[in-house]
Design an enzyme around this catalytic site. Structure first.
Site, PDB file in Angstrom:
ATOM      1  CE  LYS A 114      -4.233  -1.917   1.893  1.00 22.09           C
ATOM      2  NZ  LYS A 114      -5.279  -1.853   2.899  1.00 22.09           N
ATOM      3  CE  LYS A 197      -8.065 -10.717  -4.146  1.00 17.80           C
ATOM      4  NZ  LYS A 197      -7.324 -10.574  -2.886  1.00 17.80           N
ATOM      5  CE  LYS A 200     -16.528  -2.395  -4.817  1.00 18.70           C
ATOM      6  NZ  LYS A 200     -17.549  -1.930  -5.728  1.00 18.70           N
TER       7      LYS A 200
END
Length: 334
Positions: A114, A197, A200
């Protein structure tokens, strides 16, 4: 004999769960409530590790909770609550942060992933300590088992390490949780990019099937899903990733083995197959969407259900934290 306790959480970071969330977590949580003392929370504290809009967070927390109930979590059999409604989560997280080494926290792969996305200078300290808050979520409820997918195993290992460290230093306090490996749901991939994958954060809207989406757009997305050369419906990850993904989806939603589906569509081409996949998705999602809308139309009732869950969760959390405070040497409040 007491049922083993299970705990899991889901982030309120979108306006709807998607098919991957539903198959990989929510549907299996519903089954687990039959055999476990189940605690499930909407992890809004985790959601603010990245920038969020207050109104969106409030709305999405209710939407996430409503979907959990609509998908089949029963407030009589599961403790369903919002994480921030139980203040002991953050208190225990601080205690555990003080037991965690910098190098240990820095090795967590989700932070690396992230922070690479947002840029390390923009990544918050909250994002860095996110796995430690997750450890607090689990240890607080003395969970015996934690449903995990492959990407969460490292976080559960950290949870066990921190629980063990506290127990060793201050005396037996925490149950060390075991992973409950969720039934292997084949990876559901992006409809527009079958090699990635369904997510969102990285998929385009056309590549995601949202649980709360209307039947029309759901059908359209599936009919427009990227397929492969040729016209045979075959399961072949390498040469037919698009068709293989649609076969996985239909198999998961209709409980039909993939070889049976392949045999059913022999010689029929993609059109009929895609229509049937679309119907399977619509049939699975429509009742959840309707029940979610009904719950959201009565916020008072939804909030009442969440208050019941928070009260039940708080009773367990307060007991754990009283023990932690005493063991660690905090002065009691008189």
């Amino acid at each position: 004999m007491a049922r083993p306790r299970v705990l899991s959480g889901i982030q309120p970071t979108a306006d709807s769960f998607h098919l991957g969330n539903y198959l990989g977590a929510v549907r299996q949580w519903v089954t687990l409530q039959e055999t476990h003392d189940a605690f499930y929370c909407v992890v809004d504290l985790h959601a603010i590790t990245v920038p969020t809009e207050p109104a969106a967070l409030r709305r999405r927390s209710r939407v996430a909770a409503a979907q959990l109930f609509a998908a089949g979590l029963d407030p009589e059999r599961s403790t369903v609550f919002v994480q921030s409604h139980v203040r002991e989560h953050t208190e225990l997280a601080w205690v555990l942060i003080c037991l965690t080494g910098m190098g240990e926290a820095g090795r967590m792969t989700q932070f690396k992933d992230k922070s690479a996305k947002f840029g390390e200078s923009a990544a918050s300290v909250g994002l860095f300590t996110y796995p430690i808050l997750q450890a607090a979520d689990i240890l607080l409820y003395q969970a015996n088992r934690v449903p995990v997918g492959a990407d969460q195993k490292q976080h559960l290992e950290l949870t066990r390490d921190l629980g063990q460290r506290f127990n060793h230093r201050f005396g037996d306090t925490f149950t060390l949780p075991e992973p409950y490996i969720l039934k292997e749901v084949e990876k559901i991939t992006d409809l527009q990019d079958p090699t990635a994958k369904m997510s969102k954060s990285s998929s385009s809207p056309a590549g995601i099937l949202d649980v709360l989406e209307q039947p029309g757009p759901l059908r359209k997305k599936i009919m427009r899903a990227v397929t492969d050369t040729g016209s045979e419906v075959l399961f072949d990850e390498e040469n037919k990733p698009g068709i293989s993904n649609l076969l996985r989806i239909q198999s998961a939603l209709t409980a039909t083995p993939i070889p049976d589906l392949v045999a059913r569509y022999a010689g029929q081409g993609y059109g009929t197959f895609k229509k049937d996949v679309a119907e399977a998705v619509v049939d699975a999602f429509a009742p959840i969407r309707e029940r979610t809308e009904k719950l959201l139309s009565d916020e008072k009732e939804l909030d009442r259900l969440l208050a019941i869950g928070a009260e039940r969760a708080s009773a367990v959390a307060k007991q754990t934290m009283a023990e932690v405070r005493d063991r660690i040497g905090f002065l009691p409040k008189h």
